[in-house]
Design an enzyme around this catalytic site. Structure first.
Site, PDB file in Angstrom:
ATOM      1  CE  LYS A   1       2.210   0.123  -0.405  1.00 34.41           C
ATOM      2  NZ  LYS A   1       1.493  -1.093  -0.769  1.00 34.41           N
TER       3      LYS A   1
ATOM      4  CB  THR B   1       6.292   0.339  -2.476  1.00 27.96           C
ATOM      5  OG1 THR B   1       6.000  -1.010  -2.119  1.00 27.96           O
ATOM      6  CG2 THR B   1       7.785   0.506  -2.685  1.00 27.96           C
TER       7      THR B   1
ATOM      8  CD  GLU C   1     -13.944  10.712   2.222  1.00 22.22           C
ATOM      9  OE1 GLU C   1     -14.141   9.958   3.184  1.00 22.22           O
ATOM     10  OE2 GLU C   1     -13.653  11.920   2.333  1.00 22.22           O
TER      11      GLU C   1
HETATM   12  P1  NAP Z   1       3.952  -4.356   5.514  1.00 21.78           P
HETATM   13  O1  NAP Z   1       3.014  -3.251   5.813  1.00 21.78           O
HETATM   14  O2  NAP Z   1       5.380  -4.194   5.870  1.00 21.78           O
HETATM   15  O3  NAP Z   1       3.373  -5.685   6.242  1.00 21.78           O
HETATM   16  C1  NAP Z   1       4.112  -6.882   6.239  1.00 21.78           C
HETATM   17  C2  NAP Z   1       3.249  -8.018   6.760  1.00 21.78           C
HETATM   18  O4  NAP Z   1       4.006  -9.233   6.652  1.00 21.78           O
HETATM   19  C3  NAP Z   1       2.863  -7.888   8.234  1.00 21.78           C
HETATM   20  O5  NAP Z   1       1.634  -8.533   8.445  1.00 21.78           O
HETATM   21  C4  NAP Z   1       4.006  -8.641   8.923  1.00 21.78           C
HETATM   22  O6  NAP Z   1       3.690  -9.133  10.204  1.00 21.78           O
HETATM   23  C5  NAP Z   1       4.174  -9.815   7.968  1.00 21.78           C
HETATM   24  N1  NAP Z   1       5.492 -10.425   8.063  1.00 21.78           N
HETATM   25  C6  NAP Z   1       6.662  -9.919   7.617  1.00 21.78           C
HETATM   26  N2  NAP Z   1       7.674 -10.788   7.873  1.00 21.78           N
HETATM   27  C7  NAP Z   1       7.121 -11.844   8.491  1.00 21.78           C
HETATM   28  C8  NAP Z   1       7.638 -13.065   8.989  1.00 21.78           C
HETATM   29  N3  NAP Z   1       8.941 -13.369   8.891  1.00 21.78           N
HETATM   30  N4  NAP Z   1       6.794 -13.954   9.556  1.00 21.78           N
HETATM   31  C9  NAP Z   1       5.468 -13.659   9.641  1.00 21.78           C
HETATM   32  N5  NAP Z   1       4.905 -12.528   9.191  1.00 21.78           N
HETATM   33  C10 NAP Z   1       5.727 -11.624   8.620  1.00 21.78           C
HETATM   34  O7  NAP Z   1       3.947  -4.717   3.956  1.00 21.78           O
HETATM   35  P2  NAP Z   1       2.715  -4.648   2.926  1.00 21.78           P
HETATM   36  O8  NAP Z   1       2.733  -3.370   2.193  1.00 21.78           O
HETATM   37  O9  NAP Z   1       1.471  -5.023   3.661  1.00 21.78           O
HETATM   38  O10 NAP Z   1       3.139  -5.795   1.888  1.00 21.78           O
HETATM   39  C11 NAP Z   1       3.057  -7.161   2.221  1.00 21.78           C
HETATM   40  C12 NAP Z   1       3.298  -8.022   0.988  1.00 21.78           C
HETATM   41  O11 NAP Z   1       2.309  -7.740   0.004  1.00 21.78           O
HETATM   42  C13 NAP Z   1       4.640  -7.758   0.298  1.00 21.78           C
HETATM   43  O12 NAP Z   1       5.152  -8.998  -0.141  1.00 21.78           O
HETATM   44  C14 NAP Z   1       4.280  -6.898  -0.905  1.00 21.78           C
HETATM   45  O13 NAP Z   1       5.159  -7.055  -1.995  1.00 21.78           O
HETATM   46  C15 NAP Z   1       2.904  -7.451  -1.246  1.00 21.78           C
HETATM   47  N6  NAP Z   1       2.069  -6.467  -1.948  1.00 21.78           N
HETATM   48  C16 NAP Z   1       1.620  -6.797  -3.184  1.00 21.78           C
HETATM   49  C17 NAP Z   1       0.817  -5.902  -3.864  1.00 21.78           C
HETATM   50  C18 NAP Z   1       0.309  -6.249  -5.238  1.00 21.78           C
HETATM   51  O14 NAP Z   1      -0.158  -5.340  -5.943  1.00 21.78           O
HETATM   52  N7  NAP Z   1       0.337  -7.505  -5.647  1.00 21.78           N
HETATM   53  C19 NAP Z   1       0.458  -4.664  -3.294  1.00 21.78           C
HETATM   54  C20 NAP Z   1       0.929  -4.377  -2.009  1.00 21.78           C
HETATM   55  C21 NAP Z   1       1.750  -5.294  -1.344  1.00 21.78           C
HETATM   56  P3  NAP Z   1       3.968  -8.224  11.505  1.00 21.78           P
HETATM   57  O15 NAP Z   1       2.812  -7.297  11.606  1.00 21.78           O
HETATM   58  O16 NAP Z   1       4.038  -9.199  12.609  1.00 21.78           O
HETATM   59  O17 NAP Z   1       5.268  -7.502  11.257  1.00 21.78           O
END
Ligand code: NAP
Length: 285
Positions: free
Chosen positions: A71, A67, A83
């Site tokens: 990733k 996580t 794939e």
């Molecule tokens: P990630 O790769 O770290 O991406 C984070 C995203 O959030 C980026 O778009 C980032 O923007 C944005 N962000 C972070 N802080 C911000 C802020 N203060 N203001 C505006 N944008 C902000 O993380 P991820 O793996 O994609 O996960 C993102 C979310 O999805 C998390 O909350 C995670 O728990 C959730 N998630 C849920 C599942 C599920 O199965 N339900 C699966 C995966 C992830 P920048 O690009 O500008 O940094």
């Protein structure tokens, strides 16, 4: 199930991981399916990823989830990619096959399965995706693959939204892909069928934040926040008040977890009992 010398170990690595529901999903499922295995979480701090992977490999850990924030970084330590993982460019599931580490991504399929479960059509729909991180990438790729008509990606770091939209455009020439910033004033909210928050904005402990102002949504829009801690984010509460259909990240989490487990165990699993258990237990937390 008792732990003995045949018990197999599966785990999650990431940082932070203290609020993860994955142990609940997998340990319940192992128990239900009489699999002699346990699932633990390991908080792997910055700069320790390579060492952690070597350790897991040396100990013969059968599989693990990955996580935030590893990733993408994990890919360099793997021997092969599925794939889907290649297409998405990130890995959330690793299987150890006789010492060879194979990377998969079940986030995208978990998202699609959760939409199907909630009878939300993607084909020919207009979707606003907020966030271009790992989850945003996985979700955009799958939305395009499943036939969305248009995907508009907005992100705090606009360059990341631009890069993702370029990549999508080069793979899916029949889907209209556009991008913008979080405060994009040109979004025509009336025409959006589905909004998906793929940022971590609103996630515990910052539960008073929303990624964009939700006051423009109309009741015809489905609003999906993939965050599951809290179950109903401030963003979803606003959307619900505006009459939108809302979905939280719990179904996606459960589906991606069960899909990972199916890869590790090479068998089909029943998701229904896991869903019931995880939903009731997560509401108690
Ligand atoms: P990630 O790769 O770290 O991406 C984070 C995203 O959030 C980026 O778009 C980032 O923007 C944005 N962000 C972070 N802080 C911000 C802020 N203060 N203001 C505006 N944008 C902000 O993380 P991820 O793996 O994609 O996960 C993102 C979310 O999805 C998390 O909350 C995670 O728990 C959730 N998630 C849920 C599942 C599920 O199965 N339900 C699966 C995966 C992830 P920048 O690009 O500008 O940094």
């Amino acid at each position: 199930m008792n732990i003995d010398s045949d018990t197999k170990l599966y785990c999650l690595i990431g940082h932070p991981i203290s609020k993860s529901l994955s142990p609940l999903i997998h340990n319940f499922s192992f128990n239900e399916n009489k699999i002699n295995a346990k699932y633990l979480t390991f908080d792997v701090k910055e700069n320790n990823l390579k060492m952690a992977i070597s350790g897991l490999k040396a100990l013969g850990v059968q599989g693990f989830n990955v996580t935030i924030p590893y990733k993408t970084e994990i890919i360099q330590y793997l021997d092969e990619l599925s794939e889907e993982a290649k297409l998405i460019g990130s890995v959330n599931t690793v299987k150890n096959v006789n010492g060879k580490l194979i990377g998969y991504n079940t986030d995208g399929m978990g998202f699609i399965e959760s939409l199907k479960e909630n009878k939300i059509e993607i084909k020919e729909k207009i979707v606003l995706v907020i966030g271009a991180g790992g989850a945003g990438r996985a979700i955009c790729m799958m939305l395009a693959k499943e036939g969305a008509e248009k995907i508009h990606i907005i992100n705090r770091t606009i360059d990341k939204a631009k890069k993702l939209s370029k990549e999508l455009n080069s793979i899916f020439d029949d889907v209209l892909i556009t991008y913008g910033s979080l405060d994009n004033k040109k979004i025509d909210f009336k025409n959006i069928d589905i909004v998906v928050n793929c940022t971590s904005v609103g996630m515990y402990p910052n539960i008073d934040e929303t990624p964009i102002n939700p006051n423009h949504f109309t009741s015809k829009t489905t609003v999906y926040d993939i965050i599951y801690k809290p179950i109903k984010t401030k963003f979803l509460k606003f959307a619900e008040k505006r009459g939108c259909k809302i979905l939280n990240g719990l179904d996606m989490l459960i589906y991606q977890g069960i899909l990972s487990e199916e890869i590790w165990l090479d068998m089909n699993l029943n998701v229904e009992k896991v869903k019931k258990n995880v939903k009731s237990r997560s509401l108690q937390r």
